[in-house]
Scaffold this active site. Sequence first.
Site, PDB file in Angstrom:
ATOM      1  N   LYS A   1       0.873  96.014 -81.976  1.00 27.79           N
ATOM      2  CA  LYS A   1      -0.126  96.758 -82.744  1.00 27.79           C
ATOM      3  C   LYS A   1       0.369  97.119 -84.144  1.00 27.79           C
ATOM      4  O   LYS A   1      -0.417  97.117 -85.095  1.00 27.79           O
ATOM      5  CB  LYS A   1      -0.560  98.008 -81.975  1.00 27.79           C
ATOM      6  CG  LYS A   1      -1.371  97.694 -80.719  1.00 27.79           C
ATOM      7  CD  LYS A   1      -2.660  96.940 -81.041  1.00 27.79           C
ATOM      8  CE  LYS A   1      -3.538  96.745 -79.827  1.00 27.79           C
ATOM      9  NZ  LYS A   1      -4.800  96.037 -80.144  1.00 27.79           N
TER      10      LYS A   1
ATOM     11  N   TYR B   1       3.742  96.555 -76.645  1.00 28.63           N
ATOM     12  CA  TYR B   1       2.432  96.964 -77.147  1.00 28.63           C
ATOM     13  C   TYR B   1       2.548  97.542 -78.550  1.00 28.63           C
ATOM     14  O   TYR B   1       1.773  97.195 -79.440  1.00 28.63           O
ATOM     15  CB  TYR B   1       1.823  98.000 -76.194  1.00 28.63           C
ATOM     16  CG  TYR B   1       0.380  98.333 -76.509  1.00 28.63           C
ATOM     17  CD1 TYR B   1      -0.626  97.395 -76.293  1.00 28.63           C
ATOM     18  CD2 TYR B   1       0.026  99.583 -77.003  1.00 28.63           C
ATOM     19  CE1 TYR B   1      -1.955  97.690 -76.567  1.00 28.63           C
ATOM     20  CE2 TYR B   1      -1.300  99.886 -77.284  1.00 28.63           C
ATOM     21  CZ  TYR B   1      -2.286  98.944 -77.065  1.00 28.63           C
ATOM     22  OH  TYR B   1      -3.593  99.241 -77.350  1.00 28.63           O
TER      23      TYR B   1
END
Length: 249
Positions: free
Chosen positions: A167, A163
């Site tokens: 991002k 993640y």
Amino acid sequence: MTQQGSVAEADFSNRVVLVTGAGSGLGAAVCNRLASEGATLIAADLNCKRAEDTAARIVLANGRCHSLELDVTDAAAAASAIQHIVREHSRLDVVINNAAIDVTEAIDTLSIDDWDRVLATNLRGPYIVSRYAIPHMKAAGGGHIVNIASTASKRAWPNAAAYHASKWGLLGLSHSMHAELRPFGIKVSAIVAGGMRTPFLLERFPDIDEATLQDPANVAEVIRFVLMQPCETAIPEVMVLPMRETSWP
């Protein structure tokens, strides 16, 4: 969208807006907020039923919204979806790349398939959707792409390697797009959002303290503000935190 000068882009009535991950959470909140301003929304989601539910709620409130089943990792599907939107509405003014997933797992036990799946949705997906939208925006003389980043693009915590990678990558992609597309009148903005009271967190972490999170409607309001800036002004990045954010100082 192509008018020059300091006039604010406050009129949403002629704008066509594509929102990915629109079936719930922030995506649904953004659709609700922009539809209330008169925009025509395309609520896209991998889960067709959720997209239909978002569109139905907006139509019931006298807004304009169409549902679209879309897997943002499927380049052919994304290309077809963009072509369909432009064919049906004669324009595509705004793309909001919101679709995202996460797998909470230690890096040495995270499967390679899960790593690939998170990066494909959170980073490759925004690139693919933007890639097919940009030529239409260039032809129209302008447009706006909004990428939903996260505080995970600014710092890191355990068991979220994929993640974070996605991002941080999305924030870099967003800034590079901003630099590259400005000459064509296309604005690109990254929304660095802190924790929100959405299924993305609440379904995976049932014990989370909801008081440390923010209403996704508040972030949707900031997105509306970003889209309203005068033609001569761009906001490449904005951070929106809950007052009691625990993952940010």
